[in-house]
Design an enzyme around this catalytic site. Structure first.
Site, PDB file in Angstrom:
ATOM      1  N   ASP A 247      26.133  23.783  38.794  1.00 33.83           N
ATOM      2  CA  ASP A 247      26.565  24.872  39.859  1.00 33.83           C
ATOM      3  C   ASP A 247      25.637  26.259  39.499  1.00 33.83           C
ATOM      4  O   ASP A 247      24.561  26.229  40.483  1.00 33.83           O
ATOM      5  CB  ASP A 247      27.992  25.230  39.514  1.00 33.83           C
ATOM      6  CG  ASP A 247      28.579  26.192  40.685  1.00 33.83           C
ATOM      7  OD1 ASP A 247      27.575  26.895  41.298  1.00 33.83           O
ATOM      8  OD2 ASP A 247      29.751  26.572  40.341  1.00 33.83           O
TER       9      ASP A 247
ATOM     10  N   LYS B 146      39.237  26.342  35.293  1.00 30.86           N
ATOM     11  CA  LYS B 146      38.247  27.056  34.410  1.00 30.86           C
ATOM     12  C   LYS B 146      38.494  27.135  32.983  1.00 30.86           C
ATOM     13  O   LYS B 146      39.631  27.303  32.572  1.00 30.86           O
ATOM     14  CB  LYS B 146      38.145  28.597  35.051  1.00 30.86           C
ATOM     15  CG  LYS B 146      37.869  28.986  36.178  1.00 30.86           C
ATOM     16  CD  LYS B 146      36.806  28.281  36.884  1.00 30.86           C
ATOM     17  CE  LYS B 146      36.490  28.436  38.414  1.00 30.86           C
ATOM     18  NZ  LYS B 146      35.211  27.884  38.946  1.00 30.86           N
TER      19      LYS B 146
ATOM     20  N   LYS C  63      26.807  26.579  46.740  1.00 32.44           N
ATOM     21  CA  LYS C  63      27.356  27.841  47.271  1.00 32.44           C
ATOM     22  C   LYS C  63      26.316  28.337  48.279  1.00 32.44           C
ATOM     23  O   LYS C  63      25.241  28.456  48.171  1.00 32.44           O
ATOM     24  CB  LYS C  63      27.670  28.689  46.056  1.00 32.44           C
ATOM     25  CG  LYS C  63      28.563  28.192  45.292  1.00 32.44           C
ATOM     26  CD  LYS C  63      28.984  29.205  44.238  1.00 32.44           C
ATOM     27  CE  LYS C  63      30.362  28.961  43.571  1.00 32.44           C
ATOM     28  NZ  LYS C  63      30.438  28.094  42.308  1.00 32.44           N
TER      29      LYS C  63
ATOM     30  N   GLU D  29      31.849  20.541  35.054  1.00 30.79           N
ATOM     31  CA  GLU D  29      31.066  21.302  35.837  1.00 30.79           C
ATOM     32  C   GLU D  29      30.427  22.439  35.172  1.00 30.79           C
ATOM     33  O   GLU D  29      31.178  23.421  34.448  1.00 30.79           O
ATOM     34  CB  GLU D  29      31.603  21.916  37.002  1.00 30.79           C
ATOM     35  CG  GLU D  29      30.885  22.895  37.808  1.00 30.79           C
ATOM     36  CD  GLU D  29      31.391  23.302  39.181  1.00 30.79           C
ATOM     37  OE1 GLU D  29      32.097  22.275  39.876  1.00 30.79           O
ATOM     38  OE2 GLU D  29      31.390  24.378  39.770  1.00 30.79           O
TER      39      GLU D  29
ATOM     40  N   ASP E 113      35.440  23.551  34.884  1.00 27.83           N
ATOM     41  CA  ASP E 113      34.266  24.290  35.179  1.00 27.83           C
ATOM     42  C   ASP E 113      34.172  25.112  34.017  1.00 27.83           C
ATOM     43  O   ASP E 113      35.084  26.081  33.924  1.00 27.83           O
ATOM     44  CB  ASP E 113      34.550  24.944  36.658  1.00 27.83           C
ATOM     45  CG  ASP E 113      33.297  25.933  37.110  1.00 27.83           C
ATOM     46  OD1 ASP E 113      32.497  25.491  36.331  1.00 27.83           O
ATOM     47  OD2 ASP E 113      33.344  26.328  38.014  1.00 27.83           O
TER      48      ASP E 113
HETATM   49 MG   LIG Z   1      31.563  26.456  39.387  1.00 32.12          MG
END
Ligand SMILES: [Mg+2]
Length: 373
Positions: free
Chosen positions: A247, A165, A271, A224, A198
């Protein structure tokens, strides 16, 4: 076969790492799970979960999940849960959008379909590749050295993919800190590993391009969710030298249709609760495959119940298209069910038991917060 009863449970799932930090200074300590138990007149039961990642990740939050389920559930009593697409049609007529609320109900119906046919969900979703699915870690934004150590800890436990992240505001260190985080996280890279950097929509085209300029060439990763909006993402995409994965922008299957039409990405984070369950998740899997996109099958977060749905859908994605799956069990300290799918020999294999193959811990769940008959 008819749905006779729907119970809704609530559970708190503390984050296993203490505090989870996302781009934009967002912090999370625990997640609020909504669990559905669906029962048929003939005594079969199915389970499903929807656990948003707090209330600032996408347009989903736990109170909204439960309000949405309350809106939909009475209309499902008397319907045949095995006809998952028809059940979805009913949900369409009752409540627009709110895919996260539909998810727990849809997944519970798939669990019943599996038990009614004595087949695992992966079989009903098209069949297993038979290959252990590589699991990805979720490495919160932190100092570069701590992120490197966190990747290393997950590597030691068999994780092959790492979701790193980033998304520092300028006052936190900006693109220079993010570049250092990426270099540190990839520093001990092993053969066969896969890195998703991400930003969870935390960059602008400007900060993303500055970040890419600061990085040395030859680092193998995909970027991402760099930006929060379609406009920013498309602008960056046309000037970006690394593959782009979508995403948070990728929710309904219509979003995926648009992304394919605009050539907006090279892969997606699929997801389950973001897509609206296994029924639309299956459709997104097929659309992505037809478009030559890679997928990571995940959920926003969740307990073992959410992970079971991930494992069954992930198991049906051909190796060429499946990057990895998210083992969300690892992100929370409370597990609500037994699910025989350990991380071993480089990955996870979904079990052969009918339906999702879960044994839910009823004592952990307590009494339902609402029921419909
Ligand atoms: Mg993600």
């Amino acid at each position: 076969m008819k749905i006779e009863r729907i119970d809704l449970f609530q559970a708190d799932l503390p984050y296993s790492g203490g505090i989870y930090t996302l781009s934009g200074g967002r912090e999370f300590h625990a997640f609020d799970a909504s669990i559905v138990r669906m029962e048929t007149a003939c005594g079969l039961e199915g389970w499903g979960e929807s656990t948003p990642f707090g209330s600032s990740y996408i347009a989903a939050h736990a109170l909204g999940v439960r309000a949405g389920i309350a809106e939909i559930a009475p209309h499902l009593i008397g319907e045949d849960p095995r006809q998952v697409e028809r059940l979805y049609d009913v949900m369409d007529t009752v409540l627009a959008g709110h895919l996260h609320a539909r998810t727990a109900l849809d997944v519970a119906a798939w669990d019943i379909l599996g038990k009614a046919t004595a087949l695992p969900c992966w079989m009903l979703l098209g069949g297993s590749t038979g290959r252990r699915m590589p699991v990805m870690s979720s490495i919160p934004a932190d100092t570069p050295e701590r992120m490197r150590q966190n990747v290393s800890r997950h590597r030691d436990r068999g994780y092959r993919g790492h979701s790193v992240k980033i998304g520092a505001l300028d006052r936190e260190g900006g693109p220079a800190l993010d570049a250092a985080r990426i270099e540190a996280s990839l520093a001990d890279r092993q053969p066969g590993e896969f890195y998703l950097v991400d930003a969870n929509g935390g960059l602008t085209p400007e900060t993303a391009l500055r970040l890419l300029t600061l990085l040395p060439t030859g680092l193998d990763f995909v970027l991402e969710a760099p930006c929060a909006s379609w406009r920013e993402t498309l602008s960056l995409r046309s000037r970006c030298r690394v593959p782009v994965i979508l995403d948070e922008l990728m929710q309904a299957d219509t979003d995926l249709a648009q992304a394919i039409a605009l050539d907006a990405c090279d892969g997606i984070g699929l997801k389950i609760s973001k897509a609206g369950g296994l029924t639309p998740g299956r459709r997104q899997r097929d659309m992505a495959r037809a478009a030559g996109l890679t997928l990571s099958v995940q959920d926003t977060v969740g307990s073992t119940i959410a992970f079971a749905a991930i494992a069954h859908l992930g198991q049906t994605v051909p190796e060429r298209h499946l990057r990895c799956i998210l083992d969300c069990r690892d992100m929370v300290t409370t597990q609500l069910a037994e699910f025989e799918a350990p991380v071993a020999d480089g990955g996870v294999l979904a079990p052969d038991a009918p339906g999702l193959g879960l044994t839910v811990n009823r004592a952990e769940l307590g009494d339902p917060v609402a029921s419909w008959t």
